[in-house]
Structure formats: C-alpha cells, structure tokens
Scaffold this motif. Structure first.
Motif, PDB file in Angstrom:
ATOM      1  N   SER A  15      95.571  59.705  13.350  1.00  0.00           N
ATOM      2  CA  SER A  15      94.608  58.910  12.591  1.00  0.00           C
ATOM      3  C   SER A  15      94.127  57.714  13.394  1.00  0.00           C
ATOM      4  CB  SER A  15      95.251  58.403  11.293  1.00  0.00           C
ATOM      5  OG  SER A  15      96.178  57.372  11.593  1.00  0.00           O
ATOM      6  N   PHE A  16      93.121  57.064  12.847  1.00  0.00           N
ATOM      7  CA  PHE A  16      92.690  55.779  13.372  1.00  0.00           C
ATOM      8  C   PHE A  16      93.715  54.716  13.003  1.00  0.00           C
ATOM      9  CE2 PHE A  16      88.609  57.975  12.559  1.00  0.00           C
ATOM     10  CZ  PHE A  16      88.049  57.876  13.817  1.00  0.00           C
ATOM     11  N   PRO A  17      93.866  53.676  13.825  1.00  0.00           N
ATOM     12  CA  PRO A  17      94.633  52.523  13.367  1.00  0.00           C
ATOM     13  C   PRO A  17      93.933  51.861  12.195  1.00  0.00           C
ATOM     14  CG  PRO A  17      93.542  52.034  15.442  1.00  0.00           C
ATOM     15  CD  PRO A  17      93.343  53.501  15.195  1.00  0.00           C
ATOM     16  N   SER A  18      94.705  51.222  11.355  1.00  0.00           N
ATOM     17  CA  SER A  18      94.135  50.592  10.162  1.00  0.00           C
ATOM     18  C   SER A  18      93.338  49.351  10.529  1.00  0.00           C
ATOM     19  CB  SER A  18      95.253  50.195   9.197  1.00  0.00           C
ATOM     20  OG  SER A  18      95.931  51.337   8.751  1.00  0.00           O
ATOM     21  N   GLY A  19      92.317  49.096   9.718  1.00  0.00           N
ATOM     22  CA  GLY A  19      91.596  47.839   9.831  1.00  0.00           C
ATOM     23  C   GLY A  19      90.508  47.804  10.873  1.00  0.00           C
ATOM     24  N   ILE A  20      90.106  48.947  11.413  1.00  0.00           N
ATOM     25  CA  ILE A  20      89.048  48.950  12.426  1.00  0.00           C
ATOM     26  C   ILE A  20      87.686  48.718  11.774  1.00  0.00           C
ATOM     27  CG2 ILE A  20      87.842  50.314  14.168  1.00  0.00           C
ATOM     28  CD1 ILE A  20      90.287  51.918  14.593  1.00  0.00           C
ATOM     29  N   GLU A  21      86.880  47.926  12.436  1.00  0.00           N
ATOM     30  CA  GLU A  21      85.473  47.775  12.065  1.00  0.00           C
ATOM     31  C   GLU A  21      84.618  48.119  13.285  1.00  0.00           C
ATOM     32  OE1 GLU A  21      84.485  44.050  10.367  1.00  0.00           O
ATOM     33  OE2 GLU A  21      85.934  44.223   8.720  1.00  0.00           O
ATOM     34  N   LEU A  22      83.619  48.964  13.073  1.00  0.00           N
ATOM     35  CA  LEU A  22      82.717  49.380  14.143  1.00  0.00           C
ATOM     36  C   LEU A  22      81.303  48.922  13.813  1.00  0.00           C
ATOM     37  CD1 LEU A  22      83.785  53.119  14.617  1.00  0.00           C
ATOM     38  CD2 LEU A  22      84.567  51.151  15.937  1.00  0.00           C
ATOM     39  N   HIS A  23      80.720  48.153  14.692  1.00  0.00           N
ATOM     40  CA  HIS A  23      79.303  47.810  14.556  1.00  0.00           C
ATOM     41  C   HIS A  23      78.557  48.564  15.640  1.00  0.00           C
ATOM     42  CE1 HIS A  23      75.860  44.591  14.492  1.00  0.00           C
ATOM     43  NE2 HIS A  23      75.453  45.813  14.169  1.00  0.00           N
ATOM     44  N   CYS A  24      77.767  49.551  15.236  1.00  0.00           N
ATOM     45  CA  CYS A  24      77.012  50.374  16.175  1.00  0.00           C
ATOM     46  C   CYS A  24      75.564  49.892  16.203  1.00  0.00           C
ATOM     47  CB  CYS A  24      77.044  51.844  15.749  1.00  0.00           C
ATOM     48  SG  CYS A  24      78.687  52.500  15.446  1.00  0.00           S
ATOM     49  N   HIS A  25      75.111  49.506  17.360  1.00  0.00           N
ATOM     50  CA  HIS A  25      73.695  49.138  17.495  1.00  0.00           C
ATOM     51  C   HIS A  25      73.053  50.111  18.473  1.00  0.00           C
ATOM     52  CE1 HIS A  25      70.048  46.851  17.370  1.00  0.00           C
ATOM     53  NE2 HIS A  25      70.023  46.836  18.684  1.00  0.00           N
ATOM     54  N   ASN A  26      72.005  50.782  18.025  1.00  0.00           N
ATOM     55  CA  ASN A  26      71.421  51.860  18.800  1.00  0.00           C
ATOM     56  C   ASN A  26      69.968  51.570  19.178  1.00  0.00           C
ATOM     57  OD1 ASN A  26      71.075  54.437  19.984  1.00  0.00           O
ATOM     58  ND2 ASN A  26      70.173  55.206  18.082  1.00  0.00           N
ATOM     59  N   GLN A  27      69.670  51.701  20.462  1.00  0.00           N
ATOM     60  CA  GLN A  27      68.299  51.556  20.957  1.00  0.00           C
ATOM     61  C   GLN A  27      67.650  52.907  21.277  1.00  0.00           C
ATOM     62  OE1 GLN A  27      69.025  49.163  24.464  1.00  0.00           O
ATOM     63  NE2 GLN A  27      68.623  47.249  23.374  1.00  0.00           N
ATOM     64  N   ILE A  28      68.405  53.996  21.164  1.00  0.00           N
ATOM     65  CA  ILE A  28      67.943  55.299  21.635  1.00  0.00           C
ATOM     66  C   ILE A  28      67.284  56.064  20.490  1.00  0.00           C
ATOM     67  CG2 ILE A  28      68.602  57.425  22.808  1.00  0.00           C
ATOM     68  CD1 ILE A  28      71.197  55.975  23.686  1.00  0.00           C
ATOM     69  N   PRO A  29      66.005  56.392  20.589  1.00  0.00           N
ATOM     70  CA  PRO A  29      65.348  57.137  19.505  1.00  0.00           C
ATOM     71  C   PRO A  29      66.027  58.472  19.239  1.00  0.00           C
ATOM     72  CG  PRO A  29      63.725  56.258  21.048  1.00  0.00           C
ATOM     73  CD  PRO A  29      65.066  56.056  21.680  1.00  0.00           C
ATOM     74  N   PHE A  30      66.129  58.838  17.963  1.00  0.00           N
ATOM     75  CA  PHE A  30      66.748  60.099  17.570  1.00  0.00           C
ATOM     76  C   PHE A  30      65.768  61.261  17.759  1.00  0.00           C
ATOM     77  CE2 PHE A  30      70.352  59.001  14.382  1.00  0.00           C
ATOM     78  CZ  PHE A  30      70.905  58.145  15.311  1.00  0.00           C
ATOM     79  N   GLY A  31      66.300  62.395  18.218  1.00  0.00           N
ATOM     80  CA  GLY A  31      65.536  63.621  18.269  1.00  0.00           C
ATOM     81  C   GLY A  31      64.310  63.572  19.140  1.00  0.00           C
ATOM     82  N   ARG A  32      64.341  62.750  20.183  1.00  0.00           N
ATOM     83  CA  ARG A  32      63.163  62.578  21.029  1.00  0.00           C
ATOM     84  C   ARG A  32      63.383  63.019  22.475  1.00  0.00           C
ATOM     85  NH1 ARG A  32      61.955  60.677  16.367  1.00  0.00           N
ATOM     86  NH2 ARG A  32      60.157  59.306  16.065  1.00  0.00           N
ATOM     87  N   GLY A  33      64.549  63.581  22.796  1.00  0.00           N
ATOM     88  CA  GLY A  33      64.791  64.014  24.155  1.00  0.00           C
ATOM     89  C   GLY A  33      65.287  62.923  25.077  1.00  0.00           C
ATOM     90  N   LEU A  34      65.954  61.909  24.515  1.00  0.00           N
ATOM     91  CA  LEU A  34      66.514  60.820  25.322  1.00  0.00           C
ATOM     92  C   LEU A  34      68.039  60.722  25.174  1.00  0.00           C
ATOM     93  CD1 LEU A  34      63.752  58.105  24.883  1.00  0.00           C
ATOM     94  CD2 LEU A  34      64.388  59.269  27.010  1.00  0.00           C
ATOM     95  N   GLY A  35      68.658  61.824  24.776  1.00  0.00           N
ATOM     96  CA  GLY A  35      70.113  61.903  24.820  1.00  0.00           C
ATOM     97  C   GLY A  35      70.842  61.147  23.736  1.00  0.00           C
ATOM     98  N   SER A  36      70.248  61.016  22.547  1.00  0.00           N
ATOM     99  CA  SER A  36      70.919  60.246  21.491  1.00  0.00           C
ATOM    100  C   SER A  36      72.222  60.895  21.057  1.00  0.00           C
ATOM    101  CB  SER A  36      69.987  60.058  20.288  1.00  0.00           C
ATOM    102  OG  SER A  36      69.583  61.310  19.759  1.00  0.00           O
ATOM    103  N   SER A  37      72.254  62.208  20.908  1.00  0.00           N
ATOM    104  CA  SER A  37      73.498  62.862  20.477  1.00  0.00           C
ATOM    105  C   SER A  37      74.534  62.841  21.589  1.00  0.00           C
ATOM    106  CB  SER A  37      73.226  64.300  20.020  1.00  0.00           C
ATOM    107  OG  SER A  37      72.740  65.094  21.092  1.00  0.00           O
ATOM    108  N   GLY A  38      74.096  63.022  22.839  1.00  0.00           N
ATOM    109  CA  GLY A  38      75.038  62.926  23.952  1.00  0.00           C
ATOM    110  C   GLY A  38      75.666  61.556  24.051  1.00  0.00           C
TER     111      GLY A  38
END
Length: 386
Positions: free
Chosen positions: A116-139
C-alpha cells in the motif's frame, strides 16, 4: 549507475536512502517533487523508434507526514489525497485506484512487496502537457508513477529497471524512454526468451486492473512483475540551435484510434524509404549548423503519416506548404506522435512558422495554439524541497 535523480542540490544515482526516515530536518514532514517532460515521438520516419523530450512538464509535489510508516496500511483509508491543476484538471480521476500515475506507483510498490501507499500522502499534480495531442501525456503520467513508487518504497531502482516497469504499462518505448532519460533517443523492445516474452505480454488489464468499488487491502496485491531488460535505448546528438515548435490543434486523437488506421503490411519501397531517412536523420539533427535541405527530406514518412490524414484535416496541406523554401529557419516538419500536434523543428522564425500552419488549419475550421520549446536533456528528476 548514475541516474537522473536530484536530491536537495546533489545529483545521486537514483538513491533516496533514508529519505522518508530522515524527517528531523523536516519538522512539518517531507516534501519532494517529481518532474517529467513532455515528449514527441516518431520525428518523421522513426515510427515507434525515436522520441525527444520537450520543455513542457507534468510536476508532482508529494507531501508526507513527519513520521510516515512507509510499508504498511495504518488507517482504514490509506489512499493519497490528489489535487490536479493545469491541463486535464477536469478529466483526471482523483481516486488513487483510478488515477494512472498512482495506479502505476502502486503497481511498482506491490511488485516489490509493499502492499500500500504510506498513510497521509498528498499529491499536487500540475500538468502543462495537453491531453490526447501527441505530446506524450500518458507516457509522462506512467513515468511519474514509476518514479513515485520508487521514491515512496525507497527501492533505489536503476533507471533501466524503471523502464521495464514503464514498458509493462506503456507498451511502446519511444515516449516513455525519452521522458525518463531526456534528450533525443532511439529505443527498441528486446527479443526475450519464451518465459520473459510471456511475462512481458501480460494483458494491461492484469498489470493495471480496474479496482472494484469494494476493493480492500488484499485486492490485487500480487501483480505480474516485469522481466528484466525489456527495452534498450541509445541517445543521439541534438544541435544546440534547434528548437521545437509544437502546433496544437483544438481536438484530440486517441492513440488507439491513430493506430487502428495503420495497415498491417507495407511495401518494400515504403519500408526502404523510411529506413533511408531514419539513418540520415539521427546524424543530421546532431550537426551544427543544421542543414535544412537534408533534415526536411529526412523527416518525411510513409509508414504512419499518410494513413492518419483522415483523422487530422489539413495535415497533408500543412506538411506540403510549410517548407524551408517558404519559411526560412524551418528545418523539418512532421506529425508529433499519433497527432494531431504538428512538430516543426527550426532555428528561427518560430512564431511565423506556427502562424503559417495555423492559417492552413483555419481553412478546415480548426483553431490551434503553439509552444516554442527546447529539448529537455535532463529527463525526469526527483528533487527534495526545503
């Protein structure tokens, strides 16, 4: 092996030894960031082979409590709290069992005996990569998950092993290799023995299963481990003058759809056409000053771009009309990954090149925006925050 992690102001070899335990310097807990670059794959003739990392980023800021118990469930709900901003903020699941990055992280942890994950984790994800546009967002999301699992589990995985985990999820090496390693790279999937081939061919549904609503602590704790050495890569040179103009149309093309239109067989003539240009391009992009006549011709393709034109109105017209002869400074132009983004490599007149492509797309009722980007030579990094 020297890796790409940064801890504090020191570069180390993928080691976060004692990172989670050494909290005396962090009275309010531990914070670190994971930064993964966007990528453009194929670069013309290099279908499923070449990728380049670019200066748009997916950034995760990870916060843990002061005394995290990193290797066990300690609360009824140990899921990380996820906040997502930037591109895709309205689309990305905030449930850790549905979010791609955290699912990959949990996969890496569980393959290494950490349920499992350790307890109490907070993740702030900030994304500059456009989705579904061929710039590797899923990678980028996959690589971020591998790095997150490695850091949380203090696994000290070498980067080649991290690539194995990424390739169990993202089955094509071009984007994930460039995102992890940085720079301009060529990669391939190695021919494995029968046992390893079977292990690497496990359906994605078994690697990252959909978690049911009633999933408990023991559900899915024994995922298939990746075999060793699935993918190999080499780094190519990149002339310092060359920048990338990413011209991004206002619609998405899924990778699955873009692959579905490709033929299962090619003529010898078309295969030789691509091989000739691929062999030239890997050297031509490293030479300074770059030769536009050489690069423009070497970035042509007959394996994927001609078949994807039905999915991307205006693609043939852009590729044919925006040339070094009509737009000085341009070196070459191609579809970025599965598209619909157009990648133009140039040494100057970047905005004018983007505007010329925009005028063509406008004739088809499509609006675009563009980025002028550099090649990211570092690749993915992990950095401790003060």
């Amino acid at each position: 092996m020297l890796g790409v992690f940064l801890v504090g102001r020191r570069r180390i070899s993928f080691q976060l030894s004692g990172f989670l335990e050494d909290t005396k310097l962090h009275p309010e807990g531990v914070r670190f960031t994971i930064r993964v670059p966007a990528t453009s794959a194929n670069i013309g003739p290099g279908f499923d082979v070449m990728g380049v990392s670019l200066t748009l980023y997916l950034t995760l800021t990870v916060s843990l409590p002061r005394d995290p118990p990193p290797r066990m469930f300690t609360t009824p709900d140990p899921q990380p709290k996820i906040i997502h901003t930037g591109e895709g903020a309205d689309e990305v699941p905030l449930d850790a069992y549905k979010n791609l990055t955290t699912r990959v992280a949990l996969y890496v942890l569980r393959c290494n005996g950490i349920p499992s994950f350790p307890s109490g984790i907070e993740l702030h994800c900030h994304n500059q990569i456009p989705f579904g546009r061929g710039l590797g967002s899923s990678g980028a999301a996959v690589i971020a998950g591998v790095l997150l699992g490695n850091a949380l589990g203090q696994l000290n995985l070498p980067k080649d092993r991290m690539l194995d985990f990424a390739l169990m999820v993202e089955r094509h090496p071009d984007n994930v290799t460039a995102a992890l390693m940085g720079g301009f790279v060529g990669s391939y999937l190695r021919e494995l023995d029968a046992v390893a081939t079977s292990a690497a061919s496990v359906p994605l549904a078994e690697v990252l299963p959909e978690y049911p609503a009633d999933a408990g602590e023991e559900w899915g704790v024994d995922p298939p481990n990746p075999p060793y050495g699935i993918g190999h890569y080499v780094r190519f040179g990149w002339a310092k003058e060359i920048r990338a103009v990413a011209i991004v149309p206002d619609f998405e093309v899924s990778t699955a759809m873009a692959r579905s239109v490709l033929p299962t067989e090619y003529s010898r003539k078309d295969v030789v056409f691509n091989l000739q240009r691929l062999a030239v391009l890997t050297t031509a992009l490293s030479r300074s000053p770059p030769d536009p006549e050489l690069i423009y011709e070497a970035m042509k393709d007959r394996v994927h771009q001609p078949y994807r034109k039905e999915l991307i109105p205006g693609l043939p017209q852009v590729l044919a009309s925006v040339t070094p002869a009509t737009h000085p400074g341009l070196l070459g132009i191609c579809l970025s990954g599965a598209g619909p983004t157009i990648l133009a490599l140039a040494v100057n007149n970047f905005d004018a090149i983007a505007q010329a492509a925009a005028e063509v797309f406008k004739q088809f009722g499509i609006t675009v925006h563009h980025f002028v980007l550099d090649v990211d030579t570092q690749g993915s990094i992990v950095e401790e925050q003060d």
